[in-house]
Design an enzyme around this catalytic site. Structure first.
Site, PDB file in Angstrom:
ATOM      1  N   GLU A   1      30.942  41.094 -14.205  1.00  0.00           N
ATOM      2  CA  GLU A   1      31.563  41.131 -15.544  1.00  0.00           C
ATOM      3  C   GLU A   1      30.560  41.813 -16.466  1.00  0.00           C
ATOM      4  O   GLU A   1      29.608  41.204 -16.903  1.00  0.00           O
ATOM      5  CB  GLU A   1      31.896  39.718 -16.025  1.00  0.00           C
ATOM      6  CG  GLU A   1      32.705  39.721 -17.300  1.00  0.00           C
ATOM      7  CD  GLU A   1      33.000  38.317 -17.812  1.00  0.00           C
ATOM      8  OE1 GLU A   1      32.339  37.368 -17.361  1.00  0.00           O
ATOM      9  OE2 GLU A   1      33.891  38.177 -18.664  1.00  0.00           O
TER      10      GLU A   1
ATOM     11  N   HIS B   1      35.755  42.296 -22.447  1.00  0.00           N
ATOM     12  CA  HIS B   1      34.869  42.195 -23.620  1.00  0.00           C
ATOM     13  C   HIS B   1      34.842  43.534 -24.334  1.00  0.00           C
ATOM     14  O   HIS B   1      33.837  44.231 -24.364  1.00  0.00           O
ATOM     15  CB  HIS B   1      33.475  41.728 -23.213  1.00  0.00           C
ATOM     16  CG  HIS B   1      33.477  40.295 -22.768  1.00  0.00           C
ATOM     17  ND1 HIS B   1      33.429  39.248 -23.660  1.00  0.00           N
ATOM     18  CD2 HIS B   1      33.565  39.744 -21.540  1.00  0.00           C
ATOM     19  CE1 HIS B   1      33.477  38.105 -22.993  1.00  0.00           C
ATOM     20  NE2 HIS B   1      33.571  38.366 -21.709  1.00  0.00           N
TER      21      HIS B   1
ATOM     22  N   HIS C   1      40.222  37.916 -18.694  1.00  0.00           N
ATOM     23  CA  HIS C   1      40.672  36.797 -19.557  1.00  0.00           C
ATOM     24  C   HIS C   1      41.457  37.271 -20.787  1.00  0.00           C
ATOM     25  O   HIS C   1      40.971  37.290 -21.908  1.00  0.00           O
ATOM     26  CB  HIS C   1      39.555  35.831 -19.942  1.00  0.00           C
ATOM     27  CG  HIS C   1      38.218  36.423 -20.296  1.00  0.00           C
ATOM     28  ND1 HIS C   1      38.054  37.410 -21.231  1.00  0.00           N
ATOM     29  CD2 HIS C   1      36.984  36.123 -19.838  1.00  0.00           C
ATOM     30  CE1 HIS C   1      36.762  37.689 -21.333  1.00  0.00           C
ATOM     31  NE2 HIS C   1      36.096  36.934 -20.500  1.00  0.00           N
TER      32      HIS C   1
ATOM     33  N   ASP D   1      36.810  31.048 -15.235  1.00  0.00           N
ATOM     34  CA  ASP D   1      35.678  31.543 -16.024  1.00  0.00           C
ATOM     35  C   ASP D   1      34.659  30.418 -16.197  1.00  0.00           C
ATOM     36  O   ASP D   1      33.969  30.352 -17.207  1.00  0.00           O
ATOM     37  CB  ASP D   1      36.137  32.093 -17.377  1.00  0.00           C
ATOM     38  CG  ASP D   1      35.108  33.022 -18.018  1.00  0.00           C
ATOM     39  OD1 ASP D   1      34.111  33.368 -17.360  1.00  0.00           O
ATOM     40  OD2 ASP D   1      35.291  33.390 -19.196  1.00  0.00           O
TER      41      ASP D   1
HETATM   42 ZN   LIG Z   1      33.328  35.422 -17.467  1.00  0.00          ZN
END
Ligand SMILES: [Zn+2]
Length: 396
Positions: free
Chosen positions: A120, A185, A207, A265
């Protein structure tokens, strides 16, 4: 040769819930039937469901994939995850853990099957997030090659902010290597999401709803653009700490359940008793509801696991049990391309199964037809990382 038949009132097969018998033989599901001529064991009130495949998980039970790792950490992690019904995993690891994960994948180990490494970042854009620093490396193909080499050719997925300069080259390189690309992100506006999908494409949203711009009525942000796009999978955290129930309902109206992969997560504190833990000289607080906060009050990953998140969907979002279970099993299996081997209960598939009660507690887990977790014998002391327990400085 090993063979066992279980009776259960709720066996989730590819054709729906069955009240009957499932036979496991030599690691595979041999038969599902409404009658049984031979000996069988009764699962009582436990449902028998396909095991969970969690494609985004940083740690569990005190075992961390975001710290330097030894082989025993990875084996402990795989074993501990089986206690919450996980039969397949992409350890979402920091670079310092890549080599150990890659080594253990080639060993015999007891627990969730590791299907590859998920990185990630590190090419992400976290400037908008509360208290997270502003400086991150920009996408770079040579650096990506170095990282994938360090993962020993076992990188399965990398998450990247697609709007960053150089991101398209990295995405093209990853796709050429057969590595899945996640959009994560990100500070992207909707236009940048559409552009990236048109020019290079990516496979999944990390996510969904978290770490990206939300939906505003004059600008639908990254979240709106991702939901309006076709051909994507969506990771989603349904602990109801990260996303509210109404937003989940909006997501499920815009895209079918088949597109969602439930993820945890989770970080290493998940599964451990609530309380305060020290990490890198700073305190982290874990509460009973699964919130993990740093001393600035920022959410730092999740303290819950996918089976808990399935329960939240069923009990508080109105998602049917069967749909919620599939979002955690066959959907991620399809995403990873392993759906012919595992991810559902069908004759001929590998016996990756969890036995779960009505409170969404896992009692028994099979991976490849072998019991890797049994609640009667695998107590917390046997599966938690003892070093992490020493870092607990206060009770909740
Ligand atoms: Zn994560």
């Amino acid at each position: 040769m090993s063979k066992i038949t279980w009776k259960s009132k709720r066996i989730l097969t590819e054709n729906g819930m069955v009240n009957g018998y499932i036979t496991i033989e030599d690691g595979y599901i041999r038969d599902i039937s409404d009658h049984c001529d031979g000996a069988y064991q009764d699962a009582g009130e436990l449902g028998i469901y396909p095991g969970i495949i969690d494609i985004h998980n940083h740690g569990f039970g005190g075992w961390s994939m975001t710290d330097p790792c030894e082989d025993e950490d990875v084996r402990g992690y795989a074993k501990a995850l089986a206690s919450v019904g996980v039969t397949g995993i992409l350890p979402t690891a920091k670079e310092d853990a890549f080599e150990a994960v890659a080594r253990v994948m080639d060993q015999d180990y007891e627990g969730a099957a590791i299907y590859g490494i998920h990185s990630e970042g590190p090419f992400w854009a976290r400037g908008g997030e509360n208290t997270v620093g502003m400086s991150w490396p920009l996408p770079d193909v040579e650096e990506t090659k170095r990282l994938t080499a360090r993962a020993g050719g076992k990188m399965a997925m990398m998450a990247i902010a697609p709007e960053l300069p150089g991101a398209y080259d990295v995405i093209r390189y990853l796709h050429a290597q057969g590595i899945k690309v996640a959009c994560c992100h990100t500070a992207a506006h909707s236009r940048e999401i559409y552009d990236a999908l048109e020019h290079v494409g990516f496979d999944i949203a990390t996510h969904l709803g978290n770490g990206m711009q939300g939906i505003h009525h004059r600008d639908v942000g990254a979240l709106g653009a991702l939901l309006l796009s076709e051909g994507l999978y969506y990771e989603v955290i349904t602990d109801l700490n990260h996303i509210c129930a109404d937003m989940l309902k909006i997501m499920f109206r815009l895209q079918p359940y088949e597109k969602f992969c439930l993820i945890s997560d989770s970080n290493y504190i998940a599964g451990l008793p609530a309380g305060t833990y020290m990490r890198y000289g700073r305190k982290m607080f874990a509460d009973e509801k699964g919130l993990i906060l740093n001393s600035d009050g920022r959410i730092c990953g999740s303290g819950k696991w996918v089976l808990y998140n399935i329960g939240q969907l069923v009990n508080h979002v109105g998602v049917p049990l069967e749909a919620a279970l599939r979002m955690a099993s066959i959907n991620p299996a399809r995403f990873l391309g392993i759906q012919e081997k595992t991810g559902s209960i069908r004759s001929g598939k590998r016996a990756d199964l969890m036995f779960v009660d009505e409170q969404f507690v896992c009692h028994r887990t099979y991976v490849g037809g072998k019991i890797v977790f049994d609640r009667l014998t695998d107590t917390g002391e046997r599966i938690f990382n003892p070093e992490a327990m020493k870092r607990r400085v206060e009770n909740a």
